[in-house]
Design a protein around this motif. Structure first.
Motif, PDB file in Angstrom:
ATOM      1  N   LEU A 104       0.916  -1.258  -0.090  1.00 38.96           N
ATOM      2  CA  LEU A 104      -0.110   0.027   0.154  1.00 38.96           C
ATOM      3  C   LEU A 104       0.956   1.263  -0.162  1.00 38.96           C
ATOM      4  O   LEU A 104       1.976   1.180   0.774  1.00 38.96           O
ATOM      5  CB  LEU A 104      -0.815   0.226   1.069  1.00 38.96           C
ATOM      6  CG  LEU A 104      -1.698  -1.238   1.634  1.00 38.96           C
ATOM      7  CD1 LEU A 104      -2.552  -0.909   3.079  1.00 38.96           C
ATOM      8  CD2 LEU A 104      -2.600  -1.501   0.307  1.00 38.96           C
ATOM      9  N   ARG A 105       0.287   2.176  -0.805  1.00 39.97           N
ATOM     10  CA  ARG A 105       1.158   3.354  -0.748  1.00 39.97           C
ATOM     11  C   ARG A 105       0.109   4.597  -0.321  1.00 39.97           C
ATOM     12  O   ARG A 105      -0.553   4.883  -1.100  1.00 39.97           O
ATOM     13  CB  ARG A 105       1.899   3.810  -2.073  1.00 39.97           C
ATOM     14  CG  ARG A 105       2.696   4.994  -2.230  1.00 39.97           C
ATOM     15  CD  ARG A 105       3.177   5.066  -3.588  1.00 39.97           C
ATOM     16  NE  ARG A 105       4.140   4.152  -3.920  1.00 39.97           N
ATOM     17  CZ  ARG A 105       5.508   4.120  -3.531  1.00 39.97           C
ATOM     18  NH1 ARG A 105       5.980   5.160  -2.778  1.00 39.97           N
ATOM     19  NH2 ARG A 105       6.205   3.067  -3.761  1.00 39.97           N
ATOM     20  N   ASP A 106       0.281   5.196   0.905  1.00 39.32           N
ATOM     21  CA  ASP A 106      -0.511   6.244   1.265  1.00 39.32           C
ATOM     22  C   ASP A 106      -2.072   5.416   1.294  1.00 39.32           C
ATOM     23  O   ASP A 106      -2.885   6.257   0.927  1.00 39.32           O
ATOM     24  CB  ASP A 106      -0.538   7.338   0.327  1.00 39.32           C
ATOM     25  CG  ASP A 106       0.825   8.107   0.560  1.00 39.32           C
ATOM     26  OD1 ASP A 106       1.559   7.856   1.684  1.00 39.32           O
ATOM     27  OD2 ASP A 106       1.320   8.709  -0.454  1.00 39.32           O
ATOM     28  N   GLY A 107      -2.209   4.444   1.457  1.00 38.61           N
ATOM     29  CA  GLY A 107      -3.615   3.793   1.717  1.00 38.61           C
ATOM     30  C   GLY A 107      -4.012   3.190   0.671  1.00 38.61           C
ATOM     31  O   GLY A 107      -5.065   2.558   0.308  1.00 38.61           O
ATOM     32  N   SER A 108      -3.320   3.416  -0.765  1.00 45.16           N
ATOM     33  CA  SER A 108      -3.728   2.875  -1.677  1.00 45.16           C
ATOM     34  C   SER A 108      -3.156   1.526  -2.335  1.00 45.16           C
ATOM     35  O   SER A 108      -1.802   1.392  -2.180  1.00 45.16           O
ATOM     36  CB  SER A 108      -3.533   3.883  -3.198  1.00 45.16           C
ATOM     37  OG  SER A 108      -4.413   4.988  -2.938  1.00 45.16           O
TER      38      SER A 108
ATOM     39  N   GLY B 283      -2.868   4.355   6.709  1.00 44.49           N
ATOM     40  CA  GLY B 283      -2.204   5.449   7.250  1.00 44.49           C
ATOM     41  C   GLY B 283      -1.179   5.655   5.896  1.00 44.49           C
ATOM     42  O   GLY B 283      -1.182   5.379   4.886  1.00 44.49           O
ATOM     43  N   PRO B 284      -0.292   6.808   6.175  1.00 45.09           N
ATOM     44  CA  PRO B 284       0.627   7.418   4.895  1.00 45.09           C
ATOM     45  C   PRO B 284       1.735   6.537   4.848  1.00 45.09           C
ATOM     46  O   PRO B 284       2.064   5.666   5.629  1.00 45.09           O
ATOM     47  CB  PRO B 284       1.259   8.945   5.530  1.00 45.09           C
ATOM     48  CG  PRO B 284       0.878   8.509   6.990  1.00 45.09           C
ATOM     49  CD  PRO B 284      -0.178   7.775   7.299  1.00 45.09           C
ATOM     50  N   GLY B 285       2.559   6.745   3.673  1.00 48.79           N
ATOM     51  CA  GLY B 285       3.781   5.877   3.656  1.00 48.79           C
ATOM     52  C   GLY B 285       3.323   4.649   3.190  1.00 48.79           C
ATOM     53  O   GLY B 285       2.281   4.261   2.551  1.00 48.79           O
ATOM     54  N   LEU B 286       4.620   3.795   2.869  1.00 51.29           N
ATOM     55  CA  LEU B 286       4.314   2.309   2.772  1.00 51.29           C
ATOM     56  C   LEU B 286       4.122   1.568   3.810  1.00 51.29           C
ATOM     57  O   LEU B 286       4.795   1.356   4.853  1.00 51.29           O
ATOM     58  CB  LEU B 286       5.784   2.039   2.059  1.00 51.29           C
ATOM     59  CG  LEU B 286       6.365   2.587   0.483  1.00 51.29           C
ATOM     60  CD1 LEU B 286       7.588   2.086   0.419  1.00 51.29           C
ATOM     61  CD2 LEU B 286       5.335   2.228  -0.617  1.00 51.29           C
TER      62      LEU B 286
ATOM     63  N   THR C  31       4.301  -1.330   8.726  1.00 48.59           N
ATOM     64  CA  THR C  31       5.075  -0.414   7.936  1.00 48.59           C
ATOM     65  C   THR C  31       6.182  -1.048   7.065  1.00 48.59           C
ATOM     66  O   THR C  31       6.698  -2.113   7.796  1.00 48.59           O
ATOM     67  CB  THR C  31       5.345   0.790   8.908  1.00 48.59           C
ATOM     68  OG1 THR C  31       6.318  -0.113   9.852  1.00 48.59           O
ATOM     69  CG2 THR C  31       4.493   1.492   9.445  1.00 48.59           C
TER      70      THR C  31
END
Length: 271
Positions: A27-31, A67-70, A102
Motif C-alpha cells: 500500500l502507498r498512502d492507503g492505496s 495511514g501514510p507511507g508504505l 509499515t
C-alpha cells in the motif's frame, strides 16, 4: 503493526491444515498496488479450493486504517472451522483476517544487485495447487533455513524433476539469447502478481528449464510485488561455491524500471 478481527480459534482449518490462502499487498498512502492482480489470484485460489470468495468491500476494509507511507497488508482467508478431520465442511464459513505493517524496501538491493544460491530442497509437483498462494508453505520455510549468511539474499528452488521454479519468496526472470524468460508454473510454485503484471506488458516467455539456463543468461532478476526487482550479480551452488557472476548493465535497469513504474518505486539510474 496492526491486526484485524482478533486471533484464531484452535479449530480453524487454516491453522490446523493450511486450508486457506493469503495475499501480501503493498500500500502507498492507503492505496493498494496491483490490487486487481491480487484479487484475481485470490479468486483463482478460492475456486481451486472451493472456498467462497469474500466481497471486495470486506477485503478492502483495512485500507482505511493503513495511514501514510508504505505499508504491507497481509490478508489471510481460511475455510473457517468445521468438518471432520481432513474432510471439509459442506457449507464452509470462511474466516478473513488481516495485518498491517509499515515497510521499508531494501533499496541497496535495487542499486547493487544481490547474491543468490541454489537450494537443496526440491518442490513437490502438484498441478492442482500450482500458481496459488496457499497457506501450505513448509517447503519455503525449509528451503529458507538452508542458509544464514546475510550476504545471500535469496535461494532458488527447482521442482523434483530438476526444473527451475522460483526463489523462496520471489519469482525468477532471466534474459537468454536476447529473450526474456520465466519458469512455467503449471506444476508448482506461486504466480506472483508483479510477474503477472509484467507478463501483460512485456514479452516474457514461460519456459521449462534447468539451472543451466541461468549460466547461459545475459541477466537474471528476482522480483515480487512488495520488494520490486533485484538484479542478480552472483549465483552460488547449494554449497556456497560461485557458479556465475554478472556485471550490472543497462539491460538490468530497463527490466527493473518496468516493474518499478508499477509499484511507484524510484526508477534506477542506467548503469
Amino acid at each position: 503493526m496492526r491486526d484485524g478481527q482478533g486471533g484464531w480459534p484452535l479449530d480453524d482449518r487454516g491453522a490446523a491444515y493450511g486450508d486457506g490462502l493469503f495475499e501480501t499487498v503493498l500500500l502507498r498512502d492507503g492505496s493498494p498496488l496491483l490490487w486487481d492482480e491480487h484479487l484475481a489470484r485470490l479468486v483463482r485460489g478460492c475456486h481451486a479450493l472451493g472456498i467462497p470468495m469474500p466481497a471486495e468491500r470486506e477485503l478492502a476494509a483495512p485500507l482505511a486504517e493503513a495511514g501514510p507511507g508504505l505499508v504491507v497488508l497481509k490478508l489471510i482467508l481460511t475455510r473457517g472451522s468445521g468438518g471432520r478431520g481432513y474432510r471439509p465442511p459442506a457449507s464452509p464459513e470462511p474466516r478473513l483476517r488481516w495485518q498491517l505493517a509499515t515497510f521499508v524496501p531494501a533499496e541497496n538491493r535495487w542499486r547493487e544487485g544481490v547474491r543468490v544460491r541454489h537450494c537443496r530442497l526440491r518442490l513437490g509437483i502438484q498441478p492442482a495447487l500450482a500458481g496459488l498462494k496457499h497457506l501450505n508453505r513448509l517447503e519455503n520455510v525449509l528451503a529458507r533455513s538452508e542458509w544464514d549468511d546475510e550476504g545471500v539474499a535469496e535461494g532458488l528452488l527447482c521442482d523434483s524433476d530438476g526444473r527451475l521454479v522460483e526463489a523462496t519468496a520471489m519469482n525468477l526472470f532471466w534474459q537468454r539469447d536476447g529473450r526474456l524468460e520465466t519458469p512455467r508454473l503449471d506444476r508448482c510454485g506461486v504466480a506472483g502478481t508483479l510477474r503477472e503484471a509484467l507478463r501483460e506488458r512485456l514479452s516474457i516467455a514461460e519456459v521449462e528449464a534447468g539451472p543451466e539456463a541461468l549460466i547461459a543468461a545475459e541477466a537474471v532478476w528476482l522480483g515480487n510485488s512488495v520488494q520490486g526487482i533485484w538484479p542478480v550479480v552472483r549465483l552460488d551452488d547449494a554449497d556456497g561455491v560461485e557458479r556465475q557472476r554478472w556485471s550490472l548493465a543497462p539491460l538490468h535497469r530497463g527490466f527493473q524500471a518496468e516493474a518499478h513504474r508499477l509499484l511507484g518505486y524510484p526508477l534506477p539510474d542506467p548503469t
